[in-house]
Design a protein around this motif. Structure first.
Motif, PDB file in Angstrom:
ATOM      1  N   SER A 128       0.812  -1.219   0.000  1.00 15.94           N
ATOM      2  CA  SER A 128       0.000   0.000   0.000  1.00 15.94           C
ATOM      3  C   SER A 128       0.846   1.270   0.000  1.00 15.94           C
ATOM      4  CB  SER A 128      -0.954  -0.003   1.203  1.00 15.94           C
ATOM      5  OG  SER A 128      -0.252  -0.199   2.419  1.00 15.94           O
ATOM      6  N   PHE A 129       2.098   1.211   0.470  1.00 15.31           N
ATOM      7  CA  PHE A 129       2.956   2.395   0.459  1.00 15.31           C
ATOM      8  C   PHE A 129       3.708   2.544  -0.859  1.00 15.31           C
ATOM      9  CE2 PHE A 129       5.569  -0.982   2.332  1.00 15.31           C
ATOM     10  CZ  PHE A 129       6.731  -0.890   1.590  1.00 15.31           C
ATOM     11  N   GLN A 130       3.527   1.616  -1.772  1.00 16.76           N
ATOM     12  CA  GLN A 130       4.175   1.711  -3.074  1.00 16.76           C
ATOM     13  C   GLN A 130       3.218   2.412  -4.037  1.00 16.76           C
ATOM     14  OE1 GLN A 130       5.286  -2.479  -3.283  1.00 16.76           O
ATOM     15  NE2 GLN A 130       7.425  -1.912  -2.909  1.00 16.76           N
TER      16      GLN A 130
ATOM     17  N   ALA B 171      -5.875  -9.054  -0.737  1.00 22.18           N
ATOM     18  CA  ALA B 171      -5.222  -8.052   0.097  1.00 22.18           C
ATOM     19  C   ALA B 171      -4.821  -8.747   1.392  1.00 22.18           C
ATOM     20  CB  ALA B 171      -6.163  -6.886   0.378  1.00 22.18           C
ATOM     21  N   LEU B 172      -3.555  -8.692   1.714  1.00 22.59           N
ATOM     22  CA  LEU B 172      -3.031  -9.333   2.910  1.00 22.59           C
ATOM     23  C   LEU B 172      -2.726  -8.259   3.946  1.00 22.59           C
ATOM     24  CD1 LEU B 172      -2.048 -11.929   4.294  1.00 22.59           C
ATOM     25  CD2 LEU B 172       0.166 -11.562   3.186  1.00 22.59           C
ATOM     26  N   ARG B 173      -3.423  -8.340   5.065  1.00 23.64           N
ATOM     27  CA  ARG B 173      -3.242  -7.362   6.132  1.00 23.64           C
ATOM     28  C   ARG B 173      -2.464  -7.994   7.283  1.00 23.64           C
ATOM     29  NH1 ARG B 173      -7.433  -6.121   3.178  1.00 23.64           N
ATOM     30  NH2 ARG B 173      -8.138  -3.996   2.946  1.00 23.64           N
ATOM     31  N   GLY B 174      -1.995  -7.157   8.196  1.00 23.05           N
ATOM     32  CA  GLY B 174      -1.271  -7.645   9.353  1.00 23.05           C
ATOM     33  C   GLY B 174       0.147  -7.118   9.430  1.00 23.05           C
ATOM     34  N   PHE B 175       0.513  -6.271   8.484  1.00 23.08           N
ATOM     35  CA  PHE B 175       1.839  -5.669   8.502  1.00 23.08           C
ATOM     36  C   PHE B 175       1.815  -4.447   9.421  1.00 23.08           C
ATOM     37  CE2 PHE B 175       1.517  -7.879   4.421  1.00 23.08           C
ATOM     38  CZ  PHE B 175       2.675  -8.639   4.452  1.00 23.08           C
ATOM     39  N   PRO B 176       2.983  -3.974   9.872  1.00 25.82           N
ATOM     40  CA  PRO B 176       3.020  -2.795  10.742  1.00 25.82           C
ATOM     41  C   PRO B 176       2.397  -1.570  10.075  1.00 25.82           C
ATOM     42  CG  PRO B 176       5.173  -3.863  10.663  1.00 25.82           C
ATOM     43  CD  PRO B 176       4.311  -4.531   9.634  1.00 25.82           C
TER      44      PRO B 176
ATOM     45  N   VAL C  80      -0.705  -2.811   3.754  1.00 25.95           N
ATOM     46  CA  VAL C  80      -1.403  -3.912   3.088  1.00 25.95           C
ATOM     47  C   VAL C  80      -0.576  -4.348   1.881  1.00 25.95           C
ATOM     48  CG1 VAL C  80      -3.542  -4.598   1.917  1.00 25.95           C
ATOM     49  CG2 VAL C  80      -3.617  -2.924   3.787  1.00 25.95           C
ATOM     50  N   LYS C  81      -0.521  -5.647   1.654  1.00 24.42           N
ATOM     51  CA  LYS C  81       0.124  -6.181   0.447  1.00 24.42           C
ATOM     52  C   LYS C  81      -0.980  -6.668  -0.486  1.00 24.42           C
ATOM     53  CE  LYS C  81       3.833  -9.143  -1.135  1.00 24.42           C
ATOM     54  NZ  LYS C  81       4.922 -10.042  -0.708  1.00 24.42           N
ATOM     55  N   TYR C  82      -0.979  -6.154  -1.715  1.00 31.33           N
ATOM     56  CA  TYR C  82      -2.010  -6.477  -2.696  1.00 31.33           C
ATOM     57  C   TYR C  82      -1.463  -7.403  -3.777  1.00 31.33           C
ATOM     58  CZ  TYR C  82      -4.426  -2.451  -0.727  1.00 31.33           C
ATOM     59  OH  TYR C  82      -5.034  -1.580   0.123  1.00 31.33           O
ATOM     60  N   LEU C  83      -2.300  -8.306  -4.227  1.00 26.40           N
ATOM     61  CA  LEU C  83      -2.073  -9.064  -5.449  1.00 26.40           C
ATOM     62  C   LEU C  83      -3.036  -8.475  -6.461  1.00 26.40           C
ATOM     63  CD1 LEU C  83      -0.954 -11.386  -7.185  1.00 26.40           C
ATOM     64  CD2 LEU C  83      -2.713 -12.860  -6.175  1.00 26.40           C
ATOM     65  N   LEU C  84      -2.482  -7.961  -7.567  1.00 24.58           N
ATOM     66  CA  LEU C  84      -3.277  -7.325  -8.611  1.00 24.58           C
ATOM     67  C   LEU C  84      -3.082  -8.065  -9.922  1.00 24.58           C
ATOM     68  CD1 LEU C  84      -2.338  -3.595  -7.840  1.00 24.58           C
ATOM     69  CD2 LEU C  84      -4.270  -4.895  -6.944  1.00 24.58           C
ATOM     70  N   GLN C  85      -4.109  -8.009 -10.778  1.00 28.83           N
ATOM     71  CA  GLN C  85      -4.065  -8.714 -12.056  1.00 28.83           C
ATOM     72  C   GLN C  85      -4.803  -7.892 -13.095  1.00 28.83           C
ATOM     73  OE1 GLN C  85      -7.019 -10.242 -13.515  1.00 28.83           O
ATOM     74  NE2 GLN C  85      -5.921 -11.190 -15.196  1.00 28.83           N
TER      75      GLN C  85
END
Length: 141
Positions: free
Chosen positions: A104-106, A121-126, A130-135
């Motif tokens: 999410s910060f990229q 969307a994978l949550r749980g990071f500091p 959020v880490k996204y998988l996009l297609q």
């Protein structure tokens, strides 16, 4: 008898052995020798690197692994141009879709503006990161 070891910092030899073992198992299961690098870059008149897109293609799929633009060139359209060039190269190889992971910060907004959709969307990071998988499907070349 099994002996377990936990590591804060694993030795290089262990990391190499794990990588080699996984690589051999993967090659036995799938034609990974068909994976091809897919890279494009842009430079100024003096040859200085301004940005680039790095990924790979395999079958009809292209994975964008890295997209970077130098700080002074950001928000001027260079990221979009690199993304479109990467997609065009993938389409010429017969790829029908591109996928990527981004935090999410990229630059998830960049990809969403170009028609990518969120797969997960994978949550749980500091800090709420959020880490996204996009297609995105590609238009035929």
């Amino acid at each position: 008898m099994l002996q377990w070891q936990d590591w804060q910092t694993a030795p290089a030899a262990l990391l190499d052995a794990l990588d080699s073992g996984l690589h051999a198992a993967n090659l036995a299961a799938a034609p990974l020798d068909e994976v091809q690098a897919l890279v494009c870059s842009v430079h100024d008149a003096a040859g200085r690197l301004l940005g680039g897109a790095l990924g790979r293609s395999w079958g009809q799929c292209a994975e964008l692994q890295q997209l970077w633009v130098c700080a002074e060139q950001r928000r001027q359209g260079l990221g979009s141009a690199l993304l479109m060039r990467f997609e065009a190269l993938a389409a010429r190889r017969g790829c029908t879709q591109v996928y990527l992971e981004t935090f999410s910060f990229q630059a998830p907004g960049l990809y969403l503006r170009h028609g990518y959709r969120e797969v997960s969307a994978l949550r749980g990071f500091p800090q709420g990161i959020v880490k996204y998988l996009l297609q995105r499907p590609l238009d035929p070349a």
